[in-house]
Design a protein around this motif. Structure first.
Motif, short mmCIF file in Angstrom:
data_model
loop_
_atom_site.label_atom_id
_atom_site.label_comp_id
_atom_site.label_asym_id
_atom_site.label_seq_id
_atom_site.Cartn_x
_atom_site.Cartn_y
_atom_site.Cartn_z
N SER A 34 0.82 -1.20 0.00
CA SER A 34 0.00 0.00 0.00
C SER A 34 0.86 1.26 0.00
O SER A 34 1.99 1.26 0.48
CB SER A 34 -0.93 0.02 1.22
N THR A 35 0.30 2.32 -0.56
CA THR A 35 0.96 3.62 -0.56
C THR A 35 1.30 4.05 0.85
O THR A 35 2.42 4.52 1.13
CB THR A 35 0.06 4.67 -1.22
N ALA A 87 6.13 4.46 -3.15
CA ALA A 87 4.77 4.84 -2.75
C ALA A 87 4.04 5.51 -3.91
O ALA A 87 2.86 5.24 -4.15
CB ALA A 87 4.82 5.78 -1.54
N VAL A 88 4.75 6.37 -4.64
CA VAL A 88 4.14 7.04 -5.80
C VAL A 88 3.77 6.01 -6.85
O VAL A 88 2.67 6.06 -7.44
CB VAL A 88 5.10 8.10 -6.38
N LEU A 89 4.66 5.05 -7.11
CA LEU A 89 4.36 4.01 -8.09
C LEU A 89 3.13 3.21 -7.69
O LEU A 89 2.24 2.96 -8.51
CB LEU A 89 5.57 3.08 -8.26
N ALA A 118 -0.06 4.89 -8.26
CA ALA A 118 -0.43 4.94 -9.69
C ALA A 118 -0.78 3.56 -10.22
O ALA A 118 -1.01 3.40 -11.42
CB ALA A 118 0.73 5.53 -10.49
N GLY A 119 -0.81 2.56 -9.34
CA GLY A 119 -1.17 1.21 -9.76
C GLY A 119 -0.03 0.44 -10.41
O GLY A 119 -0.26 -0.53 -11.10
N ILE A 120 1.20 0.90 -10.19
CA ILE A 120 2.37 0.25 -10.78
C ILE A 120 3.10 -0.53 -9.68
O ILE A 120 3.38 0.01 -8.62
CB ILE A 120 3.32 1.30 -11.39
N GLU A 121 3.41 -1.78 -9.98
CA GLU A 121 4.17 -2.61 -9.05
C GLU A 121 5.60 -2.08 -9.00
O GLU A 121 6.27 -2.02 -10.03
CB GLU A 121 4.17 -4.05 -9.54
#
Length: 69
Positions: free
Chosen positions: A10-11, A52-54, A57-60
């Motif tokens: 999680s972010t 966290a930013v990735l 944005a839904g990026i692993e």
């Protein structure tokens, strides 16, 4: 052996880790402590904040310590 907590997907979890590393980097240490140790925690904070930013944005996030990656 992995040292990441189980909820690192999680972010919020990544930001908690980043904030923890930043807090460690800000600790006043005696002069004999190598500054490289503080720099390491700064780099870790940046890396975890980027992850966290990735995640937001839904990026692993990649399993790497290379910030450019």
């Amino acid at each position: 052996m992995k040292c990441m907590p189980p909820d690192v997907g999680s972010t919020e979890a990544w930001m908690r880790l980043a904030e923890g590393d930043l807090a460690v980097a800000r600790v006043r240490v005696p002069d004999h402590v190598p500054r490289e140790l503080l720099c390491f925690h700064c780099q870790q904070a940046a890396e975890k904040a980027i992850k966290a930013v990735l995640v937001s944005a839904g990026i692993e996030p990649p399993r790497t310590h290379a910030l450019a990656a």
